[in-house]
Design a protein around this motif. Structure first.
Motif, PDB file in Angstrom:
ATOM      1  N   GLU A   1       6.007  13.172   3.870  1.00 50.89           N
ATOM      2  CA  GLU A   1       4.967  12.326   4.453  1.00 50.89           C
ATOM      3  C   GLU A   1       5.267  10.849   4.220  1.00 50.89           C
ATOM      4  O   GLU A   1       5.036  10.012   5.090  1.00 50.89           O
ATOM      5  CB  GLU A   1       3.596  12.685   3.882  1.00 50.89           C
ATOM      6  N   TRP A   2       5.805  10.517   3.037  1.00 49.18           N
ATOM      7  CA  TRP A   2       6.095   9.124   2.712  1.00 49.18           C
ATOM      8  C   TRP A   2       7.028   8.502   3.753  1.00 49.18           C
ATOM      9  O   TRP A   2       6.818   7.371   4.181  1.00 49.18           O
ATOM     10  CB  TRP A   2       6.707   9.044   1.316  1.00 49.18           C
ATOM     11  N   GLU A   3       8.072   9.224   4.191  1.00 46.88           N
ATOM     12  CA  GLU A   3       8.977   8.689   5.206  1.00 46.88           C
ATOM     13  C   GLU A   3       8.246   8.461   6.526  1.00 46.88           C
ATOM     14  O   GLU A   3       8.537   7.514   7.255  1.00 46.88           O
ATOM     15  CB  GLU A   3      10.165   9.626   5.417  1.00 46.88           C
ATOM     16  N   GLN A   4       7.279   9.314   6.827  1.00 43.53           N
ATOM     17  CA  GLN A   4       6.506   9.163   8.051  1.00 43.53           C
ATOM     18  C   GLN A   4       5.591   7.938   7.970  1.00 43.53           C
ATOM     19  O   GLN A   4       5.402   7.219   8.954  1.00 43.53           O
ATOM     20  CB  GLN A   4       5.706  10.431   8.318  1.00 43.53           C
ATOM     21  N   VAL A   5       5.036   7.691   6.797  1.00 37.66           N
ATOM     22  CA  VAL A   5       4.193   6.510   6.598  1.00 37.66           C
ATOM     23  C   VAL A   5       5.040   5.238   6.720  1.00 37.66           C
ATOM     24  O   VAL A   5       4.609   4.249   7.327  1.00 37.66           O
ATOM     25  CB  VAL A   5       3.468   6.577   5.235  1.00 37.66           C
ATOM     26  N   LEU A   6       6.242   5.263   6.173  1.00 33.59           N
ATOM     27  CA  LEU A   6       7.140   4.113   6.327  1.00 33.59           C
ATOM     28  C   LEU A   6       7.460   3.873   7.803  1.00 33.59           C
ATOM     29  O   LEU A   6       7.527   2.720   8.257  1.00 33.59           O
ATOM     30  CB  LEU A   6       8.428   4.336   5.540  1.00 33.59           C
ATOM     31  N   SER A   7       7.613   4.952   8.562  1.00 31.77           N
ATOM     32  CA  SER A   7       7.902   4.821   9.993  1.00 31.77           C
ATOM     33  C   SER A   7       6.753   4.128  10.717  1.00 31.77           C
ATOM     34  O   SER A   7       6.981   3.264  11.570  1.00 31.77           O
ATOM     35  CB  SER A   7       8.177   6.203  10.606  1.00 31.77           C
ATOM     36  N   VAL A   8       5.515   4.452  10.376  1.00 38.50           N
ATOM     37  CA  VAL A   8       4.385   3.801  11.047  1.00 38.50           C
ATOM     38  C   VAL A   8       4.307   2.323  10.665  1.00 38.50           C
ATOM     39  O   VAL A   8       3.947   1.484  11.493  1.00 38.50           O
ATOM     40  CB  VAL A   8       3.046   4.532  10.804  1.00 38.50           C
ATOM     41  N   GLY A   9       4.680   1.979   9.435  1.00 37.22           N
ATOM     42  CA  GLY A   9       4.738   0.568   9.066  1.00 37.22           C
ATOM     43  C   GLY A   9       5.788  -0.169   9.888  1.00 37.22           C
ATOM     44  O   GLY A   9       5.569  -1.313  10.310  1.00 37.22           O
ATOM     45  N   ALA A  10       6.900   0.500  10.144  1.00 37.71           N
ATOM     46  CA  ALA A  10       7.941  -0.096  10.984  1.00 37.71           C
ATOM     47  C   ALA A  10       7.440  -0.278  12.411  1.00 37.71           C
ATOM     48  O   ALA A  10       7.770  -1.271  13.071  1.00 37.71           O
ATOM     49  CB  ALA A  10       9.203   0.766  10.949  1.00 37.71           C
ATOM     50  N   VAL A  11       6.621   0.647  12.893  1.00 30.04           N
ATOM     51  CA  VAL A  11       6.029   0.515  14.233  1.00 30.04           C
ATOM     52  C   VAL A  11       5.176  -0.756  14.291  1.00 30.04           C
ATOM     53  O   VAL A  11       5.271  -1.536  15.246  1.00 30.04           O
ATOM     54  CB  VAL A  11       5.186   1.758  14.596  1.00 30.04           C
ATOM     55  N   CYS A  12       4.354  -0.972  13.269  1.00 33.48           N
ATOM     56  CA  CYS A  12       3.511  -2.177  13.238  1.00 33.48           C
ATOM     57  C   CYS A  12       4.364  -3.436  13.268  1.00 33.48           C
ATOM     58  O   CYS A  12       4.061  -4.381  14.013  1.00 33.48           O
ATOM     59  CB  CYS A  12       2.627  -2.172  11.993  1.00 33.48           C
ATOM     60  N   MET A  13       5.422  -3.461  12.481  1.00 32.87           N
ATOM     61  CA  MET A  13       6.259  -4.660  12.436  1.00 32.87           C
ATOM     62  C   MET A  13       7.023  -4.835  13.739  1.00 32.87           C
ATOM     63  O   MET A  13       7.151  -5.957  14.233  1.00 32.87           O
ATOM     64  CB  MET A  13       7.212  -4.573  11.242  1.00 32.87           C
ATOM     65  N   ASN A  14       7.526  -3.742  14.325  1.00 34.76           N
ATOM     66  CA  ASN A  14       8.219  -3.861  15.611  1.00 34.76           C
ATOM     67  C   ASN A  14       7.283  -4.398  16.688  1.00 34.76           C
ATOM     68  O   ASN A  14       7.683  -5.222  17.510  1.00 34.76           O
ATOM     69  CB  ASN A  14       8.784  -2.509  16.054  1.00 34.76           C
ATOM     70  N   LEU A  15       6.047  -3.937  16.688  1.00 35.16           N
ATOM     71  CA  LEU A  15       5.082  -4.419  17.673  1.00 35.16           C
ATOM     72  C   LEU A  15       4.832  -5.911  17.483  1.00 35.16           C
ATOM     73  O   LEU A  15       4.806  -6.681  18.447  1.00 35.16           O
ATOM     74  CB  LEU A  15       3.775  -3.628  17.582  1.00 35.16           C
ATOM     75  N   THR A  16       4.680  -6.316  16.239  1.00 33.61           N
ATOM     76  CA  THR A  16       4.469  -7.725  15.925  1.00 33.61           C
ATOM     77  C   THR A  16       5.666  -8.570  16.383  1.00 33.61           C
ATOM     78  O   THR A  16       5.495  -9.596  17.046  1.00 33.61           O
ATOM     79  CB  THR A  16       4.228  -7.889  14.411  1.00 33.61           C
TER      80      THR A  16
END
Length: 187
Positions: free
Chosen positions: A109-124
């Motif tokens: 799950e931790w890797e999946q949570v890191l992926s969603v953080g990357a989504v936020c930064m990519n969107l930004t």
């Protein structure tokens, strides 16, 4: 110098109160979301999704936020209630980025949570590269079960944040950044 490096050196969050219109049009927003989804995603699980708040949807979201605020803060003064009601009205577009981890035997799950953080930064970064101002916020309603559900969360999901996207009333001031000597060690 590389324009990506220059953009990252000057990237600043712009508070939603300092945002203006116009926001991204439909094609620009679609491009931003497509770029946001281009992140490391072990197992191709897509442990994230987007909820787009634009137009009248921003006011409806404000009504939801105000209702939850009122439930937790009876008797709050009208000026504070107005702040809560207008949370999504300052930026022309707000994108809720939803974390939805998938049970998987090999992908923690931790890797999946890191992926969603990357989504936020990519969107930004995508929005900034396209000339828009952004602010990645969570706020109390991300963690309020009633508000989060009414804003579109399903069981087992969490808001990773709300990315506010619009124009800027002016160049934002930089904030102090950590000194590399304080945050870097060598092994």
């Amino acid at each position: 110098m590389n324009t990506t490096i220059d953009m990252l050196k000057s990237r600043r969050s712009v508070p939603p109160l300092a945002m203006t219109g116009p926001g991204p049009d439909a094609a620009e927003l679609e491009t931003m979301l497509a770029l946001a989804a281009r992140v490391p995603d072990h197992g191709k699980l897509a442990p994230w999704r987007f909820i787009v708040f634009e137009g009248e949807g921003r006011a409806r979201a404000g009504d939801i936020i105000l209702k939850s605020f009122d439930a937790a803060n009876p008797g709050a003064d009208e000026s504070r209630r107005e702040i809560e009601r207008k949370r999504f009205l300052h930026a022309p577009v707000v994108v809720g980025v939803v974390s939805r981890p998938v049970a998987h035997g090999k992908i923690p799950e931790w890797e999946q949570v890191l992926s969603v953080g990357a989504v936020c930064m990519n969107l930004t970064i995508a929005a900034n590269a396209m000339g828009f101002a952004t602010s990645w916020l969570t706020q109390w309603y991300s963690y309020d079960a009633a508000a989060a559900s009414a804003l579109g969360l399903k069981p087992g999901e969490k808001f990773a944040g709300f990315i506010h996207i619009g124009g800027s009333k002016g160049a934002p001031e930089d904030r102090p950044r950590p000194a590399l000597a304080d945050i870097v060690t060598r092994f």
